[in-house]
Each structure stands twice: as structure tokens, then as C-alpha cells.
Design an enzyme around this catalytic site. Sequence first.
Site, PDB file in Angstrom:
ATOM      1  N   GLU A 155       0.871  -1.183   0.000  1.00  0.00           N
ATOM      2  CA  GLU A 155       0.000   0.000   0.000  1.00  0.00           C
ATOM      3  C   GLU A 155       0.898   1.220   0.000  1.00  0.00           C
ATOM      4  OE1 GLU A 155      -3.092   2.600   2.546  1.00  0.00           O
ATOM      5  OE2 GLU A 155      -3.323   0.445   2.860  1.00  0.00           O
ATOM      6  N   HIS A 167      -9.159   0.722  -0.753  1.00  0.00           N
ATOM      7  CA  HIS A 167      -8.456   1.767  -0.011  1.00  0.00           C
ATOM      8  C   HIS A 167      -9.454   2.783   0.521  1.00  0.00           C
ATOM      9  CE1 HIS A 167      -5.909   5.385   0.498  1.00  0.00           C
ATOM     10  NE2 HIS A 167      -4.969   4.501   0.814  1.00  0.00           N
ATOM     11  N   ASP A 169       2.375   2.245   3.822  1.00  0.00           N
ATOM     12  CA  ASP A 169       1.605   3.446   3.481  1.00  0.00           C
ATOM     13  C   ASP A 169       2.548   4.607   3.168  1.00  0.00           C
ATOM     14  OD1 ASP A 169      -0.591   4.961   2.852  1.00  0.00           O
ATOM     15  OD2 ASP A 169      -1.579   4.751   4.791  1.00  0.00           O
ATOM     16  N   HIS A 177       2.141   4.660  -2.244  1.00  0.00           N
ATOM     17  CA  HIS A 177       1.461   5.549  -3.182  1.00  0.00           C
ATOM     18  C   HIS A 177       2.415   6.470  -3.939  1.00  0.00           C
ATOM     19  CE1 HIS A 177      -2.084   4.046  -1.244  1.00  0.00           C
ATOM     20  NE2 HIS A 177      -1.707   4.524  -0.081  1.00  0.00           N
TER      21      HIS A 177
END
Length: 334
Positions: free
Chosen positions: A7, A158, A285, A9
Site C-alpha cells: 500500500e 483503499h 503506506d 502511493h
Amino acid sequence: MSLITLEEHFAWDPASADNVVATWLQSNNPVGYQRLYDRGPLRLEQMDAAGIDFQIMSLFDPGVQEETDIGRAIDLARRANDELADTVRENPNRFGGFATLATQDPAAAEVELDRAVTELGLVGALINGHCQGRYLDDPAYEGLFGRAEALGAPVYLHPTTPHPAVMAAWFAPYVADGLHLASWGFAAEAGTHALRLIYSGLFDRFPRLQMIIGHLGEMLPFAAYRIDRYYGLGGEGGSSRGLQHLPSEYLLRNFYVTTSGNFCPPAFACTLDVMGADRVMFSVDYPMDDNQDGAQFLASYPMDDATRRKVSSENAVRLFGDRIPAYLGADGGS
């Protein structure tokens, strides 16, 4: 032992041009802003510092899902996926990617998922919750989920900003405090969305469909007992859904959860206990959270070696199969 994160980004303009968080980072945290937009040396440097072997990237929330021009949203999704596929091709031993989908048009999202997986080599898709108030339990998305199941392509659900009606009813007085965001609102929104999918019977219709949720399960492991205990007690006549199993059984069969952005030992203990070691995967994250903080959390948590290997990489290798490099399944990782 390999270390895989999923996860993680990136921002890409024009899709991210007006993103509130990216704009804030640009003014207040230039290093965070650089990390968000980088898909090369800086990202690899941060991975290496934490001993992360492989990172699966996804376009930063909300992706293209707030675009009101449907044609433009579809075009942006295709272009974002082409960009990400180029990044993966440049460094296939370190990067993978989740497809961006314009869920404004369910049929177009289905076509793009197929293209992204079969032609571009992406591992699945990441969807940022509801799309302008429309949730994925809408029957219009049956084709999309059917295609995901047929492809064996996991869908990462998400969080996003809660539904406008929920924002008005719950969070409006506390927006300045961020109650609607990662501290509480994101988990409440994403956890409820996952339950909507379960209660809709989606996984009875697509029993091999696999989904992923982050942040140690968006509070669902903690609540699983009560969800099962009170399932169907909605009033006279009970439930109209007629699920084949209790809700938690779908959570354990059709969902994986990640550690993304929730490096809390008691919460991790609960998640491992409820979900089992085969259903938990490491994530950070990034760049909202720090790779080294996440890696240190995983390394220091007291668990047996077999469980640590599963969480670190083995579960991801089993889930994604040959869509990620073969070396990750060996013992030669970091």
C-alpha cells in the site's frame, strides 16, 4: 527473507494536480512532496534504507474517482496505468503496480482492469472506496468483480473521505481536527464498505475473489465477534440477504489485511489472532508513513519465524504468484 510492501502511493499529474494532501505537502513538507511524486532513485533509496525488496505502487487517493467528466476519468486512468507500467518495466525486480480504475463507469473499469493485468502486467487494482457516493455493492459492479475473480487479480479497497451525508452528519464540526481522515473516518468508511460487500452476497457469487484492506483491517478484526453475533438481527423478519456463511467467514476467506500505517503492537496482536498468519501482509503506506518505522515495527514484534516470513513476503508471493518476481519467493531477499 524478502520484504514486500503493497500500500505504497505515488502522485502523478494531471490526475493529482489538485490533490489537497499533495498541495499541503508542497508548501509544508517539501521532502514528503518529493517522495510522493518520485518513482525512481529517491523511492529506491528509501526502500533500501529499510531493507524493502519490492514495492507495489498505486496512484494516490482519490486517484481519478472524483473526476466528474467520465470520459476524462477513463482517459486519466489509462494514462496513469501506462505511466505506472513504464515504471515497473524500468525496474521490474523492485516495483509492481495496482491499476487505477475510473469506477464512474463500471463497464470501462472492467475493461481497463483486464487491459492493466493482461497487457500491462499490473498485479490487480486499487479502488479508493465509494465513487462520488456510489459504493461497490451496486449491482453495476458485478462485471468488474467477476473479471477480477476470473483474472485472479486482487482488489485493494483503499479508504477515501466518507460519503457526503456522513460527513455532514458525523464529522462536520470536527473537520479542522481531521476526525474524518486517517485518525477515524477513513477506517470507519472503509470497514463499513467492506461489510457492505460481504452483506451484499458478493462473495457467495464470486467465492474466489480476493480483496485487500489496510491499516490492520480497518477495525474489522476487533469487531468480528459482534458482527457475527448480531448479523441478521435487523428487526422483524431478520436478514433479507441470506448469506451462506457468517460475515467473519468471508473476512477470513476473501480478505487479506495489511499493516499499512498502523504500527501498533496490541492492534497487530488482535489482527494476527483473528485473521491468522496466512491473511496478514506487511505494508507501510509510504510516503505518508516511513519505511524504516514500518520495517522496525515488523522486525521487533515478537512472533515466531514462520509467522514473520508469512507476513513479510510469503503471503504476498502466494497471493500475486507470477505477477511479481520469482526471487521474492526464495530466501535470498534482504
